[in-house]
Design a protein around this motif. Structure first.
Motif, PDB file in Angstrom:
ATOM      1  N   THR A 174       0.839  -1.200   0.000  1.00  0.00           N
ATOM      2  CA  THR A 174       0.000   0.000   0.000  1.00  0.00           C
ATOM      3  C   THR A 174       0.879   1.258   0.000  1.00  0.00           C
ATOM      4  O   THR A 174       2.078   1.188   0.298  1.00  0.00           O
ATOM      5  N   PRO A 175       0.295   2.410  -0.321  1.00  0.00           N
ATOM      6  CA  PRO A 175       1.082   3.647  -0.265  1.00  0.00           C
ATOM      7  C   PRO A 175       1.756   3.877   1.077  1.00  0.00           C
ATOM      8  O   PRO A 175       2.899   4.330   1.144  1.00  0.00           O
ATOM      9  N   GLY A 176       1.055   3.540   2.168  1.00  0.00           N
ATOM     10  CA  GLY A 176       1.646   3.724   3.491  1.00  0.00           C
ATOM     11  C   GLY A 176       2.900   2.893   3.691  1.00  0.00           C
ATOM     12  O   GLY A 176       3.896   3.370   4.236  1.00  0.00           O
ATOM     13  N   LEU A 177       2.866   1.628   3.238  1.00  0.00           N
ATOM     14  CA  LEU A 177       4.038   0.757   3.365  1.00  0.00           C
ATOM     15  C   LEU A 177       5.165   1.239   2.461  1.00  0.00           C
ATOM     16  O   LEU A 177       6.336   1.206   2.839  1.00  0.00           O
ATOM     17  N   MET A 178       4.804   1.693   1.257  1.00  0.00           N
ATOM     18  CA  MET A 178       5.822   2.176   0.319  1.00  0.00           C
ATOM     19  C   MET A 178       6.496   3.431   0.851  1.00  0.00           C
ATOM     20  O   MET A 178       7.718   3.618   0.689  1.00  0.00           O
ATOM     21  N   ILE A 179       5.722   4.306   1.485  1.00  0.00           N
ATOM     22  CA  ILE A 179       6.286   5.527   2.069  1.00  0.00           C
ATOM     23  C   ILE A 179       7.322   5.173   3.131  1.00  0.00           C
ATOM     24  O   ILE A 179       8.431   5.705   3.159  1.00  0.00           O
ATOM     25  N   SER A 180       6.949   4.232   4.015  1.00  0.00           N
ATOM     26  CA  SER A 180       7.869   3.802   5.073  1.00  0.00           C
ATOM     27  C   SER A 180       9.150   3.227   4.481  1.00  0.00           C
ATOM     28  O   SER A 180      10.256   3.544   4.926  1.00  0.00           O
TER      29      SER A 180
END
Length: 475
Positions: free
Chosen positions: A427-433
């Motif tokens: 997800t975008p959240g995981l990719m950001i991290s």
């Protein structure tokens, strides 16, 4: 997203400027946006209007600071949603922003909302020094950077001892292996390109594409089979003129009108579809009618398709829509209704209808996901219970996707990657991290990652065509 500006320090003699990237500013303000975003105040128009106005002024101020223009804004009021407060009650803050420095503005906003400034604090500030030479500049840069790196270095050392795979060590061991494999697969990639060109030019096919995750040798084999079939049955290939062919995991016409050919199917299955492709198209014409009917009986909710939903043919999708429409029609026929807590219009929400064996859930992007076989009573109750959850996730996604895009670009350019890809489940959240942590290791990984293809997933691996796979939560 309300803050899209790229923030820079204004020029000043004797000042070493530490440029804040758009990704850094967006990341710093993410907790703030999640608390004040107007979409979180749909039931409270007064608070929504105030937050929307204040966010617009904050955005204008940041933009002015970017270009070193002076701008005066009145105290900005924001209503904050907090989990420990009862529904309908909000914390209200007023923030006076009269500085000309972006870092100062960001810190003031976060402090006023009692939010952590740790992320901003870790970004080295610009120390002042007058009449410096180039050598002085380099020395000063190293001095303020060293302090930041010392803390990060100690933390990494602790993690390395605990981790079975350390990202730096693993990349150093495997980056050259990946490059060698990539070069050795060059001839296969060239063959794939040549076969696609041959199909497009010979039969007027608009485009030939293939799903990621397949070995490039499998793609070549499938294309060779398709060329052979086309040569033997050239009379029916006119049915594919102007169409997009996709090699994937099912055989049929997709919801976008693409002609999908399952790589593991026998050629007779492909031949059968190509012969009757116009019949499959008739289902495409019916999809908008079914989606409109379903939307109408679900209070004008948007009927959508998620990017990574299970692949189904247009005919199958029509059957799924029809099945759910019948179930909801029976629900109303029995005298049942939506609970009073549900708004009269659900046009701000989205629902995705998937195969019978699919889940009933709220996706990470805030969409309702339902199997076509879901009983209407269960679906309505689930939606009513999870409207707030869906709103928060939609808002988070609308912010995260912009942050992810900025970080994706920054990581690809910083490390000189040929490509930066991710698994469907990231997800975008995981990719950001993942991207944020990669950037903190740029000094160690920069040289070794340069010229590689990086694929973000859940495991370490080097694919046969030279792709480096790393887990998003690497150590």
């Amino acid at each position: 997203m309300y803050c899209r500006t790229k923030i820079r320090c204004g020029p000043a003699r004797g000042v070493i400027c530490r440029f804040l990237s758009a990704a850094e500013v967006s990341t710093a303000l993410r907790p703030f946006y999640f608390s004040v975003h107007p979409d979180l105040f749909g039931k409270y128009p007064e608070q929504r209007k105030i937050n929307e106005s204040s966010l617009q002024q904050l955005s204008a101020l940041l933009e002015a600071q970017q270009t070193s223009r002076k701008m005066v804004v009145p105290p900005l009021s924001f209503y904050l949603r907090q989990k420990d407060m009862p529904e309908g009650e909000f914390k209200m803050v007023k923030i006076q922003l009269n500085g000309s420095n972006v870092r100062e503005t960001v810190v003031k906003v976060l402090n006023a909302c009692d939010m952590s400034t740790t992320y901003v604090d870790k970004i080295p500030k610009s120390p002042k020094k007058t009449d410096f030479s180039k050598a002085d500049f380099t020395k000063a840069y190293r001095e303020y950077n060293d302090e930041f790196e010392k803390a990060a270095y100690m933390k990494r050392k602790v993690q390395e001892k605990k981790a079975s795979h350390n990202i730096v060590e693993w990349v150093f061991e495997n980056s050259n292996v990946a490059k060698e494999k990539y070069e050795s697969a060059r001839a296969t990639r060239d063959q794939v390109t040549s076969l696609i060109d041959q199909l497009c030019k010979s039969y007027g096919i608009k485009e030939v594409k293939y799903d990621g995750g397949w070995n490039i040798s499998h793609i070549r084999g499938a294309l060779q089979s398709l060329v052979s079939l086309a040569t033997q049955h050239s009379g029916i290939m006119g049915n594919l003129e102007g169409r997009t062919i996709a090699l994937g995991q099912f055989t049929g016409v997709s919801l976008d009108g693409d002609v999908f050919l399952n790589i593991i199917d026998v050629r007779n299955e492909w031949l059968s579809l190509i012969k009757k492709v116009s019949q499959e198209d008739s289902a495409l014409v019916m999809i908008p009618n079914y989606e409109k009917a379903l939307s109408g009986i679900l209070r004008n909710i948007h009927i959508c398709r998620r990017k990574f939903m299970p692949k189904v043919s247009a005919t199958q999708y029509c059957n799924h829509l029809r099945q759910l429409i019948t179930s909801i029609g029976d629900f109303y026929g029995k005298g049942y209704k939506f609970p009073p807590s549900v708004p009269e219009s659900l046009n701000k929400y989205e629902i995705v209808v998937e195969p019978e064996a699919g889940p009933l859930m709220v996706s990470p992007t805030g969409q309702f996901i339902t199997p076509s076989s879901c009983p209407a009573e269960e679906l309505v109750a689930f939606m009513a219970k999870n409207l707030d959850v869906a709103t928060e996730l939609m808002t988070e996604y609308s912010i995260n996707k912009h942050v992810e895009r900025a970080l994706h670009k920054e990581v690809k350019e910083r490390f000189g990657l040929l490509e930066l890809q991710k698994d469907d489940s990231i997800t975008p959240g995981l990719m950001i991290s993942c991207c944020q942590r990669l950037l903190t290791r740029s000094e160690q990984l920069n040289v070794k990652l340069r010229g590689n293809i990086l694929y973000i997933t859940h495991y370490y691996s080097v694919l046969s065509e030279g792709v480096l796979c790393i887990p998003w939560n690497f150590k």
